[in-house]
Motif scaffolding. Structure first.
Motif, mmCIF file in Angstrom:
data_model
loop_
_atom_site.group_PDB
_atom_site.id
_atom_site.type_symbol
_atom_site.label_atom_id
_atom_site.label_comp_id
_atom_site.label_asym_id
_atom_site.label_seq_id
_atom_site.Cartn_x
_atom_site.Cartn_y
_atom_site.Cartn_z
ATOM 1 N N GLN A 98 40.496 13.151 62.100
ATOM 2 C CA GLN A 98 40.060 12.129 63.036
ATOM 3 C C GLN A 98 41.089 11.006 63.124
ATOM 4 O O GLN A 98 41.901 10.803 62.224
ATOM 5 C CB GLN A 98 38.711 11.546 62.607
ATOM 6 N N SER A 99 41.025 10.241 64.188
ATOM 7 C CA SER A 99 41.927 9.110 64.359
ATOM 8 C C SER A 99 41.466 7.932 63.512
ATOM 9 O O SER A 99 40.294 7.527 63.602
ATOM 10 C CB SER A 99 41.968 8.687 65.831
ATOM 11 N N PRO A 100 42.342 7.363 62.689
ATOM 12 C CA PRO A 100 41.962 6.167 61.931
ATOM 13 C C PRO A 100 41.523 5.024 62.844
ATOM 14 O O PRO A 100 40.659 4.233 62.473
ATOM 15 C CB PRO A 100 43.248 5.813 61.174
ATOM 16 N N ASP A 101 42.121 4.930 64.032
ATOM 17 C CA ASP A 101 41.764 3.862 64.974
ATOM 18 C C ASP A 101 40.279 3.926 65.321
ATOM 19 O O ASP A 101 39.603 2.892 65.409
ATOM 20 C CB ASP A 101 42.597 3.974 66.252
ATOM 21 N N ASN A 102 39.763 5.143 65.531
ATOM 22 C CA ASN A 102 38.349 5.305 65.845
ATOM 23 C C ASN A 102 37.481 4.895 64.662
ATOM 24 O O ASN A 102 36.411 4.288 64.831
ATOM 25 C CB ASN A 102 38.043 6.755 66.242
ATOM 26 N N PHE A 103 37.951 5.231 63.458
ATOM 27 C CA PHE A 103 37.216 4.837 62.257
ATOM 28 C C PHE A 103 37.161 3.323 62.149
ATOM 29 O O PHE A 103 36.089 2.746 61.868
ATOM 30 C CB PHE A 103 37.869 5.420 61.004
ATOM 31 N N PHE A 104 38.292 2.651 62.370
ATOM 32 C CA PHE A 104 38.321 1.189 62.279
ATOM 33 C C PHE A 104 37.349 0.558 63.274
ATOM 34 O O PHE A 104 36.577 -0.333 62.918
ATOM 35 C CB PHE A 104 39.736 0.666 62.546
ATOM 36 N N GLU A 105 37.399 1.014 64.515
ATOM 37 C CA GLU A 105 36.540 0.429 65.542
ATOM 38 C C GLU A 105 35.066 0.623 65.188
ATOM 39 O O GLU A 105 34.255 -0.312 65.296
ATOM 40 C CB GLU A 105 36.847 1.056 66.905
ATOM 41 N N ALA A 111 29.823 -2.891 60.627
ATOM 42 C CA ALA A 111 29.781 -3.937 59.601
ATOM 43 C C ALA A 111 29.356 -5.266 60.208
ATOM 44 O O ALA A 111 28.569 -6.015 59.617
ATOM 45 C CB ALA A 111 31.148 -4.075 58.934
ATOM 46 N N ASN A 112 29.869 -5.555 61.408
ATOM 47 C CA ASN A 112 29.493 -6.789 62.100
ATOM 48 C C ASN A 112 27.981 -6.817 62.354
ATOM 49 O O ASN A 112 27.308 -7.829 62.111
ATOM 50 C CB ASN A 112 30.253 -6.879 63.417
ATOM 51 N N LYS A 137 47.769 3.554 58.009
ATOM 52 C CA LYS A 137 47.254 2.790 59.146
ATOM 53 C C LYS A 137 46.366 1.684 58.582
ATOM 54 O O LYS A 137 45.743 1.863 57.544
ATOM 55 C CB LYS A 137 46.433 3.674 60.081
ATOM 56 N N TYR A 138 46.331 0.539 59.266
ATOM 57 C CA TYR A 138 45.482 -0.544 58.777
ATOM 58 C C TYR A 138 44.737 -1.206 59.933
ATOM 59 O O TYR A 138 45.161 -1.175 61.087
ATOM 60 C CB TYR A 138 46.300 -1.598 58.018
ATOM 61 N N GLY A 139 43.599 -1.785 59.592
ATOM 62 C CA GLY A 139 42.806 -2.560 60.534
ATOM 63 C C GLY A 139 42.394 -3.853 59.858
ATOM 64 O O GLY A 139 42.030 -3.848 58.674
ATOM 65 N N ILE A 140 42.456 -4.968 60.601
ATOM 66 C CA ILE A 140 42.173 -6.283 60.014
ATOM 67 C C ILE A 140 41.284 -7.089 60.946
ATOM 68 O O ILE A 140 41.499 -7.113 62.156
ATOM 69 C CB ILE A 140 43.470 -7.074 59.753
ATOM 70 N N VAL A 141 40.302 -7.755 60.358
ATOM 71 C CA VAL A 141 39.524 -8.767 61.066
ATOM 72 C C VAL A 141 39.689 -10.077 60.302
ATOM 73 O O VAL A 141 39.329 -10.157 59.126
ATOM 74 C CB VAL A 141 38.036 -8.382 61.171
ATOM 75 N N GLY A 142 40.267 -11.064 60.967
ATOM 76 C CA GLY A 142 40.465 -12.351 60.319
ATOM 77 C C GLY A 142 41.774 -12.439 59.565
ATOM 78 O O GLY A 142 42.778 -11.847 59.951
ATOM 79 N N HIS A 143 41.764 -13.170 58.456
ATOM 80 C CA HIS A 143 42.977 -13.493 57.706
ATOM 81 C C HIS A 143 43.107 -12.577 56.490
ATOM 82 O O HIS A 143 42.418 -12.737 55.501
ATOM 83 C CB HIS A 143 42.925 -14.950 57.246
ATOM 84 N N MET A 144 44.003 -11.607 56.586
ATOM 85 C CA MET A 144 44.303 -10.699 55.494
ATOM 86 C C MET A 144 45.762 -10.302 55.629
ATOM 87 O O MET A 144 46.230 -10.014 56.733
ATOM 88 C CB MET A 144 43.404 -9.463 55.541
ATOM 89 N N GLY A 195 30.666 -10.656 61.462
ATOM 90 C CA GLY A 195 29.457 -11.462 61.503
ATOM 91 C C GLY A 195 29.385 -12.334 62.741
ATOM 92 O O GLY A 195 28.642 -13.316 62.781
ATOM 93 N N ARG A 196 30.151 -11.958 63.782
ATOM 94 C CA ARG A 196 30.151 -12.703 65.037
ATOM 95 C C ARG A 196 28.993 -12.253 65.919
ATOM 96 O O ARG A 196 28.672 -11.071 65.983
ATOM 97 C CB ARG A 196 31.456 -12.453 65.812
ATOM 98 N N ASP A 197 28.410 -13.208 66.666
ATOM 99 C CA ASP A 197 27.408 -12.849 67.668
ATOM 100 C C ASP A 197 28.047 -12.056 68.805
ATOM 101 O O ASP A 197 27.446 -11.146 69.366
ATOM 102 C CB ASP A 197 26.732 -14.099 68.228
ATOM 103 N N ASP A 198 29.274 -12.444 69.131
ATOM 104 C CA ASP A 198 30.028 -11.738 70.182
ATOM 105 C C ASP A 198 31.136 -10.937 69.504
ATOM 106 O O ASP A 198 32.195 -11.458 69.211
ATOM 107 C CB ASP A 198 30.612 -12.731 71.189
ATOM 108 N N TYR A 199 30.866 -9.670 69.256
ATOM 109 C CA TYR A 199 31.799 -8.837 68.492
ATOM 110 C C TYR A 199 33.188 -8.814 69.121
ATOM 111 O O TYR A 199 33.340 -8.661 70.340
ATOM 112 C CB TYR A 199 31.266 -7.408 68.387
#
Length: 271
Positions: A98-105, A111-112, A137-144, A195-199
């Motif tokens: 599978q595509s890691p991009d699909n997993f991240f999304e 999680a949100n 491959k990496y995926g990030i939300v926020g500061h990491m 944890g955003r109301d608007d993902y």
């Protein structure tokens, strides 16, 4: 030829077969154990540890998730743990084809939702690494912050979704003047979180990163980034020991400075 001769032949054949079997087992184990992975958290000088991590191996691949929660009392801790549990559960169903991009999304979006369903307030920054043999491959939300240590140099891959990176992107696209960018304050603030109301979608690496033998993938939270220099991290990573010892030493370097530190979190993965 006597009985003793054939007994010797049988013994030699059995011994040779056992040797071949051991070699095959060792090769199989090495293929499965191509990563030397370690994660370390430290509470710093805070009352509550609001960081969390997960390491999950699967055949020749693995997933690593590091989160930093924010919120009063135990809210940040719950947000971080909820995010980690979501990712590790989804990775159990992951197929390396599978595509890691699909997993991240899918993982970040779920999680949100889970954080919102669990908490009225609270958020988490998160970084996820997926490795398949030597492909990252990496995926990030926020500061990491994500690096690769190669040779004796720490190479920055991403600082995540912070205002400074967003401003640079807009300036490069001509959507924001340099003068306007200079007037914007607090540019290191993260503009996205779990944890955003608007993902909002995560930042995903634009292409696969091919790693080399002896590379070390490094993912650290903002608090670690602000507490230790790149040079100090390089001085630890260049040493000839395992990721477990390296990760703990990085934390000790920070703690020995005796400064006011927040929760600390990092993941090292040796190839």
């Amino acid at each position: 030829m006597g009985t003793a001769f054939w007994a010797d032949v049988i013994c030699i054949t059995i011994a040779f077969g056992i040797l071949i079997m051991r070699i095959c087992i060792k090769i199989t184990e090495e293929k499965k154990r191509i990563f030397d992975a370690e994660a370390v958290l430290d509470i710093g000088k805070r009352q509550i540890q609001a960081n969390a991590y997960g390491l999950k191996r699967m055949n020749t691949g693995m997933m690593a998730i590091l989160t930093a929660g924010e919120g009063r009392d135990y809210v940040g801790k719950v947000a971080a743990l909820t995010t980690v549990r979501t990712f590790t559960k989804l990775y159990n169903q992951y197929d390396s084809t599978q595509s890691p991009d699909n997993f991240f999304e899918k993982a970040f979006k779920l999680a949100n939702t889970n954080v919102l369903n669990t908490l009225e307030t609270g958020k988490a920054y998160a970084g996820c690494l997926i490795l398949n043999r030597n492909i990252l491959k990496y995926g990030i939300v926020g500061h990491m912050n994500v690096y690769v240590f190669r040779g004796k140099e720490l190479i920055l891959l991403s600082r995540g979704q912070i205002m400074e990176e967003l401003i640079k992107e807009k300036v490069n696209k001509g959507l924001l003047s340099k003068e306007a960018a200079l007037r914007i304050s607090d540019i290191n603030r993260a503009y996205n979180f779990v944890g955003r109301d608007d993902y909002m979608s995560p930042l995903v690496s634009s292409s696969e990163i091919k790693l080399k033998k002896k590379d070390i993938v490094v993912m650290i939270t903002e608090s670690v980034q602000n507490s230790i220099s790149v040079r100090e991290i390089e001085e630890v990573l260049v040493k000839k020991n395992g990721c477990k010892e390296k990760a703990r030493e990085i934390i000790e370097v920070i703690k020995n400075k005796d400064e006011e530190t927040a929760n600390l979190g990092l993941i090292l993965i040796g190839i």
